[in-house]
Design an enzyme around this catalytic site. Structure first.
Site, mmCIF file in Angstrom:
data_model
loop_
_atom_site.group_PDB
_atom_site.id
_atom_site.type_symbol
_atom_site.label_atom_id
_atom_site.label_comp_id
_atom_site.label_asym_id
_atom_site.label_seq_id
_atom_site.Cartn_x
_atom_site.Cartn_y
_atom_site.Cartn_z
ATOM 1 N N PHE A 22 0.886 -1.178 0.025
ATOM 2 C CA PHE A 22 0.068 0.069 -0.163
ATOM 3 C C PHE A 22 0.938 1.330 0.183
ATOM 4 O O PHE A 22 1.760 1.414 0.863
ATOM 5 C CB PHE A 22 -1.005 0.095 1.131
ATOM 6 C CG PHE A 22 -1.958 -0.939 1.107
ATOM 7 C CD1 PHE A 22 -1.835 -2.506 1.209
ATOM 8 C CD2 PHE A 22 -3.269 -0.466 0.714
ATOM 9 C CE1 PHE A 22 -2.666 -3.116 1.100
ATOM 10 C CE2 PHE A 22 -4.269 -1.347 0.704
ATOM 11 C CZ PHE A 22 -4.188 -2.840 0.781
ATOM 12 N N ASP A 51 7.176 0.956 3.703
ATOM 13 C CA ASP A 51 8.370 1.945 4.153
ATOM 14 C C ASP A 51 9.473 0.762 4.621
ATOM 15 O O ASP A 51 10.102 0.953 5.877
ATOM 16 C CB ASP A 51 7.821 2.778 5.434
ATOM 17 C CG ASP A 51 7.241 1.859 6.384
ATOM 18 O OD1 ASP A 51 7.029 0.842 6.386
ATOM 19 O OD2 ASP A 51 7.255 2.417 7.689
ATOM 20 N N GLU A 56 -3.051 -4.239 13.119
ATOM 21 C CA GLU A 56 -2.025 -5.191 14.138
ATOM 22 C C GLU A 56 -2.858 -5.861 15.099
ATOM 23 O O GLU A 56 -2.403 -7.042 15.313
ATOM 24 C CB GLU A 56 -1.002 -4.479 14.470
ATOM 25 C CG GLU A 56 0.343 -5.149 14.873
ATOM 26 C CD GLU A 56 1.598 -4.387 15.028
ATOM 27 O OE1 GLU A 56 2.423 -4.685 14.353
ATOM 28 O OE2 GLU A 56 1.801 -3.781 16.142
ATOM 29 N N ASP A 78 14.198 -3.712 12.535
ATOM 30 C CA ASP A 78 14.114 -2.216 12.501
ATOM 31 C C ASP A 78 15.640 -1.940 13.129
ATOM 32 O O ASP A 78 15.915 -2.388 14.340
ATOM 33 C CB ASP A 78 13.147 -1.865 13.410
ATOM 34 C CG ASP A 78 13.090 -0.306 13.395
ATOM 35 O OD1 ASP A 78 14.072 0.568 13.315
ATOM 36 O OD2 ASP A 78 11.928 0.251 13.619
HETATM 37 C C1 4GW Z 1 0.708 8.892 10.196
HETATM 38 O O1 4GW Z 1 0.570 10.127 9.882
HETATM 39 C C2 4GW Z 1 0.558 7.871 9.166
HETATM 40 S S1 4GW Z 1 0.310 7.960 7.615
HETATM 41 C C3 4GW Z 1 0.762 6.620 9.527
HETATM 42 C C4 4GW Z 1 0.488 5.727 8.449
HETATM 43 C C5 4GW Z 1 0.528 6.305 7.236
HETATM 44 C C6 4GW Z 1 0.388 5.595 6.025
HETATM 45 C C7 4GW Z 1 0.335 4.523 5.993
HETATM 46 C C8 4GW Z 1 0.055 6.468 4.792
HETATM 47 O O2 4GW Z 1 0.041 7.826 4.946
HETATM 48 N N1 4GW Z 1 0.155 6.028 3.700
HETATM 49 C C9 4GW Z 1 0.357 4.596 3.542
HETATM 50 O O3 4GW Z 1 0.221 3.975 2.261
HETATM 51 N N2 4GW Z 1 0.334 3.869 4.695
HETATM 52 C C10 4GW Z 1 0.376 2.360 4.695
HETATM 53 O O4 4GW Z 1 0.361 1.518 5.719
HETATM 54 C C11 4GW Z 1 2.006 1.975 4.050
HETATM 55 O O5 4GW Z 1 2.100 0.666 3.207
HETATM 56 C C12 4GW Z 1 2.659 1.725 5.383
HETATM 57 O O6 4GW Z 1 3.980 0.809 5.330
HETATM 58 C C13 4GW Z 1 1.583 1.077 6.092
HETATM 59 C C14 4GW Z 1 1.840 1.147 7.607
HETATM 60 O O7 4GW Z 1 2.019 2.426 8.054
HETATM 61 P P1 4GW Z 1 3.453 2.767 8.724
HETATM 62 O O8 4GW Z 1 4.612 1.849 8.049
HETATM 63 O O9 4GW Z 1 3.718 4.143 8.731
HETATM 64 O O10 4GW Z 1 3.414 2.034 10.126
HETATM 65 P P2 4GW Z 1 4.551 1.683 11.268
HETATM 66 O O11 4GW Z 1 5.221 3.149 11.507
HETATM 67 O O12 4GW Z 1 3.930 0.887 12.261
HETATM 68 O O13 4GW Z 1 5.633 0.914 10.300
HETATM 69 MN MN MN Z 2 5.968 0.497 8.390
#
Ligand code: 4GW
Ligand code: MN
Length: 357
Positions: free
Chosen positions: A125, A217, A307, A330
């Site tokens: 995504f 990411d 999650e 990480d």
């Molecule tokens: C806060 O402002 C946001 S934006 C948290 C997630 C966001 C986001 C996440 C986004 O704007 N667009 C998006 O495509 N994603 C998808 O969700 C993307 O595939 C991302 O890897 C996944 C999970 O979000 P994340 O990687 O930021 O979560 P963490 O920090 O827990 O890895």
């Molecule tokens: Mn992530």
């Protein structure tokens, strides 16, 4: 006269004859079933295979009976008295292997999976600014992810024009699927479950055998191959793999569908890497998206969103394989001794610049 007497005799014993016929029939049936399903060791591998529609539609129902036979190979003998890893758990109490470096032979696995001509779909995504992660993700995936296999990268994005043009190896393609964005990032994250289940049913089922669902990411920095594939798999979260279940950040409010009591739980699974056969991923994502909707109707949102729901699902539907944190690391966590490889690593993000803009 004689014949009459015979018939009379038979008629008197009609109940016995009836029972005899039934017994003979039951005997025949069980004999037939037994020999038809004789369980020889070489069958156990391909009995668990997944056959998608393309196999069924062309009428080759029995293709799975094609023999998978390993060639003469050269590899070190598995040694019962000298297990390759004694520093980490490599098997759950329900006999799902936990995949650590040193526990598997890529050569043997490739021989098996290659003969099945396995096709893998990867869902990614990239909503709003997260499209910036696509380039590095795809470039590194081409180097390390399922090398030599057919791969479809399913990129779900609201900005199709921003999907970079990355050179791919033969048999691999990027499939852009346009999706809507959501105002709240929590909804972006949670809606992944719903979108994956919809596309699994509509598209993936006819195109690939397995689906791997990951965060975008991230980058690959070492081999990630068919050793991860199984009916349903989850990945140990890098922050919690050593932790006690009471300390896991499961959803603890019993009003939520994702609720897990403090005396329950096997592992804390990461939301950023799970998968399985298309059928199993459909079941998982469909279940989680309905749980998310039920929570919404009840005015509650699970602490870690999708999650939390993934963790609840994998508690009640045990995964058939578990990936070690090698598969989702990480670098903020340092590099512990047990971590021989860092295969898939979080890309540091500037939260202010990248999030929710
Ligand atoms: C806060 O402002 C946001 S934006 C948290 C997630 C966001 C986001 C996440 C986004 O704007 N667009 C998006 O495509 N994603 C998808 O969700 C993307 O595939 C991302 O890897 C996944 C999970 O979000 P994340 O990687 O930021 O979560 P963490 O920090 O827990 O890895
Ligand atoms: Mn992530």
């Amino acid at each position: 006269m004689c014949a009459d007497k015979w018939i009379n005799e038979l008629w008197k014993r009609k109940h016995h004859i009836f029972i005899l016929i039934i017994l003979l029939f039951v005997f025949w049936l069980s004999w037939h079933t037994y020999s038809g399903r004789m369980w020889i060791p070489s069958l156990s591998f391909y009995c668990s295979l997944n056959f998608s529609d393309h196999v069924r539609k062309d009428g080759s129902y029995l293709d799975h009976l094609l023999e998978i036979r390993l060639p003469r190979m050269n590899y070190s003998q598995p040694n019962i008295m000298n297990p390759p890893r004694t520093d980490v758990l490599v098997m759950t109490p329900w006999f799902a292997p936990i995949i650590w470096d040193g526990t598997f032979s890529t050569d043997i696995l490739n021989q098996q999976f290659k003969q099945r001509d396995v096709r893998v779909g990867l869902t990614l995504f990239a909503i709003k600014k997260y499209v910036v992660f696509l380039q590095l993700f795809l470039e590194t995936a081409e180097k390390f992810f399922m090398v030599g296999y057919k791969v479809n990268y399913y990129v779900l994005t609201d900005r199709p024009e921003a999907v970079p043009n990355v050179t791919l190896k033969e048999g691999r393609s990027v499939v852009v699927l346009k999706t809507q964005s959501n105002a709240r990032w929590q909804d972006i994250s949670m809606r992944r479950m719903e979108m994956i289940s919809l596309f699994a049913k509509k598209q993936f089922i006819g195109e690939v055998d397995y689906i791997v669902c990951v965060d975008v990411d991230m980058k690959f920095s070492d081999h990630v191959g068919v050793e991860i594939l199984s009916d349903v798999f989850g990945t140990l979260h890098p922050g919690f793999y050593k932790g006690q279940r009471q300390r896991f950040t499961y959803e603890r409010r019993s009003e939520s569908q994702a609720y897990i009591a403090s005396d329950e739980g096997d592992f804390y699974y990461a939301g950023g890497f799970f998968g399985g056969t298309v059928e199993e991923v459909y079941k998982l994502t469909n279940h989680c998206s309905h749980a998310i909707l039920t929570d919404k109707a009840n005015g509650i949102e699970a602490i870690w969103h999708d999650e939390s729901h993934l963790n609840k699902y994998l508690l009640t539907h045990k995964p058939t394989k578990i990936l070690s944190p090698e598969y989702l690391w990480d670098n903020n966590m340092g590099v512990p001794e047990i971590l021989k490889k860092r295969r898939f690593v979080a890309v540091p993000k500037n939260h202010n610049q990248i999030r929710n803009k």
